[in-house]
Design an enzyme around this catalytic site. Structure first.
Site, PDB file in Angstrom:
ATOM      1  N   GLY A 147     -76.095  -1.568   8.575  1.00  0.00           N
ATOM      2  CA  GLY A 147     -76.171  -0.386   7.716  1.00  0.00           C
ATOM      3  C   GLY A 147     -77.483  -0.130   6.998  1.00  0.00           C
ATOM      4  O   GLY A 147     -77.516   0.694   6.082  1.00  0.00           O
ATOM      5  N   TRP A 189     -80.199   1.397   8.067  1.00  0.00           N
ATOM      6  CA  TRP A 189     -80.676   2.775   8.283  1.00  0.00           C
ATOM      7  C   TRP A 189     -79.827   3.746   7.456  1.00  0.00           C
ATOM      8  O   TRP A 189     -80.339   4.710   6.902  1.00  0.00           O
ATOM      9  CB  TRP A 189     -80.635   3.147   9.771  1.00  0.00           C
ATOM     10  CG  TRP A 189     -81.799   2.606  10.552  1.00  0.00           C
ATOM     11  CD1 TRP A 189     -82.523   1.485  10.256  1.00  0.00           C
ATOM     12  CD2 TRP A 189     -82.387   3.152  11.734  1.00  0.00           C
ATOM     13  NE1 TRP A 189     -83.509   1.309  11.185  1.00  0.00           N
ATOM     14  CE2 TRP A 189     -83.453   2.297  12.103  1.00  0.00           C
ATOM     15  CE3 TRP A 189     -82.118   4.254  12.535  1.00  0.00           C
ATOM     16  CZ2 TRP A 189     -84.242   2.541  13.234  1.00  0.00           C
ATOM     17  CZ3 TRP A 189     -82.906   4.491  13.668  1.00  0.00           C
ATOM     18  CH2 TRP A 189     -83.956   3.646  13.990  1.00  0.00           C
ATOM     19  N   ASP A 201     -70.382   2.763  14.333  1.00  0.00           N
ATOM     20  CA  ASP A 201     -70.691   1.504  15.034  1.00  0.00           C
ATOM     21  C   ASP A 201     -69.410   0.901  15.599  1.00  0.00           C
ATOM     22  O   ASP A 201     -68.318   1.175  15.106  1.00  0.00           O
ATOM     23  CB  ASP A 201     -71.364   0.483  14.093  1.00  0.00           C
ATOM     24  CG  ASP A 201     -72.161  -0.571  14.871  1.00  0.00           C
ATOM     25  OD1 ASP A 201     -73.404  -0.469  14.901  1.00  0.00           O
ATOM     26  OD2 ASP A 201     -71.544  -1.482  15.482  1.00  0.00           O
ATOM     27  N   ASP A 234     -66.863   3.269  19.634  1.00  0.00           N
ATOM     28  CA  ASP A 234     -67.880   3.133  20.684  1.00  0.00           C
ATOM     29  C   ASP A 234     -68.462   4.513  20.960  1.00  0.00           C
ATOM     30  O   ASP A 234     -67.732   5.441  21.335  1.00  0.00           O
ATOM     31  CB  ASP A 234     -67.163   2.570  21.922  1.00  0.00           C
ATOM     32  CG  ASP A 234     -68.086   2.361  23.097  1.00  0.00           C
ATOM     33  OD1 ASP A 234     -69.209   2.915  23.096  1.00  0.00           O
ATOM     34  OD2 ASP A 234     -67.684   1.642  24.029  1.00  0.00           O
ATOM     35  N   ASP A 245     -80.072   3.460  16.646  1.00  0.00           N
ATOM     36  CA  ASP A 245     -80.808   2.190  16.761  1.00  0.00           C
ATOM     37  C   ASP A 245     -80.009   1.237  17.653  1.00  0.00           C
ATOM     38  O   ASP A 245     -80.058   0.030  17.498  1.00  0.00           O
ATOM     39  CB  ASP A 245     -80.981   1.607  15.346  1.00  0.00           C
ATOM     40  CG  ASP A 245     -81.911   0.415  15.300  1.00  0.00           C
ATOM     41  OD1 ASP A 245     -82.750   0.286  16.198  1.00  0.00           O
ATOM     42  OD2 ASP A 245     -81.798  -0.394  14.352  1.00  0.00           O
ATOM     43  N   LYS A 259     -83.778   4.384  19.714  1.00  0.00           N
ATOM     44  CA  LYS A 259     -84.456   3.189  20.225  1.00  0.00           C
ATOM     45  C   LYS A 259     -84.520   3.261  21.757  1.00  0.00           C
ATOM     46  O   LYS A 259     -83.540   3.628  22.397  1.00  0.00           O
ATOM     47  CB  LYS A 259     -83.672   1.942  19.806  1.00  0.00           C
ATOM     48  CG  LYS A 259     -84.355   0.679  20.264  1.00  0.00           C
ATOM     49  CD  LYS A 259     -83.611  -0.602  20.004  1.00  0.00           C
ATOM     50  CE  LYS A 259     -83.032  -0.845  18.696  1.00  0.00           C
ATOM     51  NZ  LYS A 259     -82.877  -2.143  18.199  1.00  0.00           N
TER      52      LYS A 259
HETATM   53  N1  SAM Z   1     -79.781   0.285  12.519  1.00  0.00           N
HETATM   54  C1  SAM Z   1     -78.935  -0.821  12.137  1.00  0.00           C
HETATM   55  C2  SAM Z   1     -79.317  -1.226  10.731  1.00  0.00           C
HETATM   56  O1  SAM Z   1     -80.350  -0.796  10.284  1.00  0.00           O
HETATM   57  O2  SAM Z   1     -78.573  -1.969  10.100  1.00  0.00           O
HETATM   58  C3  SAM Z   1     -79.039  -1.972  13.107  1.00  0.00           C
HETATM   59  C4  SAM Z   1     -78.410  -1.651  14.449  1.00  0.00           C
HETATM   60  S1  SAM Z   1     -78.212  -3.056  15.460  1.00  0.00           S
HETATM   61  C5  SAM Z   1     -79.847  -3.338  16.018  1.00  0.00           C
HETATM   62  C6  SAM Z   1     -77.466  -2.400  16.911  1.00  0.00           C
HETATM   63  C7  SAM Z   1     -76.034  -1.973  16.715  1.00  0.00           C
HETATM   64  O3  SAM Z   1     -75.632  -1.246  17.867  1.00  0.00           O
HETATM   65  C8  SAM Z   1     -75.030  -3.117  16.571  1.00  0.00           C
HETATM   66  O4  SAM Z   1     -74.460  -3.085  15.298  1.00  0.00           O
HETATM   67  C9  SAM Z   1     -73.987  -2.821  17.660  1.00  0.00           C
HETATM   68  O5  SAM Z   1     -72.666  -3.058  17.232  1.00  0.00           O
HETATM   69  C10 SAM Z   1     -74.220  -1.344  17.905  1.00  0.00           C
HETATM   70  N2  SAM Z   1     -73.711  -0.867  19.190  1.00  0.00           N
HETATM   71  C11 SAM Z   1     -74.014  -1.347  20.416  1.00  0.00           C
HETATM   72  N3  SAM Z   1     -73.342  -0.650  21.350  1.00  0.00           N
HETATM   73  C12 SAM Z   1     -72.616   0.303  20.698  1.00  0.00           C
HETATM   74  C13 SAM Z   1     -71.720   1.322  21.130  1.00  0.00           C
HETATM   75  N4  SAM Z   1     -71.445   1.503  22.414  1.00  0.00           N
HETATM   76  N5  SAM Z   1     -71.148   2.116  20.193  1.00  0.00           N
HETATM   77  C14 SAM Z   1     -71.410   1.919  18.875  1.00  0.00           C
HETATM   78  N6  SAM Z   1     -72.250   0.966  18.417  1.00  0.00           N
HETATM   79  C15 SAM Z   1     -72.838   0.166  19.323  1.00  0.00           C
END
Ligand code: SAM
Length: 345
Positions: free
Chosen positions: A53, A55, A75, A91, A116, A156
């Site tokens: 969280g 961002w 997420d 998702d 991200d 990203k």
């Molecule tokens: N931007 C976030 C922050 O600042 O705290 C960090 C994000 S982290 C690098 C990547 C996130 O992508 C993870 O929490 C993961 O659960 C989520 N994620 C990956 N695939 C996903 C999907 N299909 N749907 C939703 N979230 C997904």
């Protein structure tokens, strides 16, 4: 790993805790905003793949919206609540999640969509690359439903095989597309073939395999993440967003996306973040007096994480360990012959 070893290795991790951000990623969004003024005039935003969280924290503090729902955070994982942030656990590649997000913005579109997202890496490079592209395109698909004209999309990307095709697709919808690299985002790491190595959050297919054979190097460079910054949402005339149609169809011939000549899109690459900002690939001493640019010269004190994960995948292992029930499986082939007979049944 000791409590401070990550502090020693990563200055942004340390600073995130000191400044109350849930993750070091906060600095990436802040540095992207510094360069591209992403938050100017923004009152409603979507944070896709938002956990834990940081961002969403940045968005809720920096944009001018009021009340719950001016930031919608989505997420797969549960996220601790944040003021002014409406959370959806789901998702983003699933229709039901996309519909839930879109519903929220009906009649009142968003100014900014950020993503991200990074999928769990399997170590199968083609699969990983495919998953990453799908995540970005799921985010873009949602953006086409919720963004207002002129809106902005930041996602990203890993500059792998499909990146030219992805830029081309982004250019269909946005007047400006750039590739940006914040100072807080790490550079390439060295990886090792085999065992699904993952370093620096990115991956690359075996380059020797692309060359049609030859000996495989035991070490390879993993391309680091970057961010596609797309400004000026301007879909083609007559474009009707459609959730049922994927934007990228991977059933094409693998060579299809080798866009050449006038179809090849080369987008500007911009590094951002103040040039005096910390280098994310360097280690800085913990003892701040040895690093005069680090504030007041006082002695280093460990800061606990701002928001510990609320249901981490390792939770079960921690509980078992506390009860003394976490033991490595003992396989007969790992034991000297004399002890095999004495193993408990
Ligand atoms: N931007 C976030 C922050 O600042 O705290 C960090 C994000 S982290 C690098 C990547 C996130 O992508 C993870 O929490 C993961 O659960 C989520 N994620 C990956 N695939 C996903 C999907 N299909 N749907 C939703 N979230 C997904």
């Amino acid at each position: 790993m000791g409590r401070t070893s990550k502090d020693k290795r990563d200055v942004y991790y340390r600073l995130a805790k000191e400044n109350g951000w849930r993750a070091r990623s906060a600095f990436k969004l802040l540095q992207l905003d510094e360069e591209f003024q992403l938050f100017q005039g923004v009152t409603r935003a979507v944070d896709l793949c938002a956990a834990p969280g940081s961002w969403s924290q940045v968005l809720s503090q920096k944009i001018g919206g009021q009340g719950s729902g001016h930031v919608v955070a989505v997420d797969l994982q549960a996220m601790a609540p944040l003021p002014g942030v409406l959370q959806i656990q789901g998702d983003i590649t699933q229709l039901s999640t996309a519909k839930e997000i879109i519903q929220h913005f009906e009649g009142c579109p968003a100014d900014l969509v950020v993503c991200d997202g990074a999928p769990d890496v399997t170590g199968l490079h083609d699969v990983d690359e495919y998953m990453q592209a799908q995540l970005l395109l799921a985010a873009l698909n949602i953006a086409t439903h919720v963004l207002k004209p002129g809106g902005c999309f930041v996602a990203k990307i890993f500059r792998g095989r499909d990146v030219t095709l992805i830029y081309s697709q982004l250019r269909v919808f946005f007047s400006t597309v750039l590739c940006a690299k914040p100072k807080s985002s790490r550079n390439s790491s060295i990886g090792q073939w085999g065992g699904g190595a993952r370093l620096g959050g990115a991956h690359l297919r075996d380059p020797s395999a692309q060359g049609g054979g030859g000996s495989r190097p035991s070490l390879y460079l993993i391309p680091a993440e970057a961010f596609a910054v797309c400004k000026g949402y301007d879909p083609p005339e007559g474009f009707l967003p459609d959730l049922t149609k994927p934007l990228l169809d991977h059933s094409y011939d693998p060579d299809f996306n080798q866009l050449d000549g006038p179809t090849r899109i080369i987008v500007p690459f911009v590094t951002c973040g103040d040039l005096s900002a910390y280098d994310s690939d360097r280690s800085y001493p913990l003892d701040v007096s040895a690093q005069p640019t680090l504030e007041d010269g006082s002695e280093y004190k460990y800061t606990p994480p701002t928001q510990p994960p609320i249901s981490p995948p390792y939770q079960e292992a921690c509980t078992l360990k506390k009860k003394g029930r976490l033991a490595k499986e003992i396989r007969p082939q790992d034991c000297p012959i004399s002890t095999v007979d004495t193993l408990p049944q």
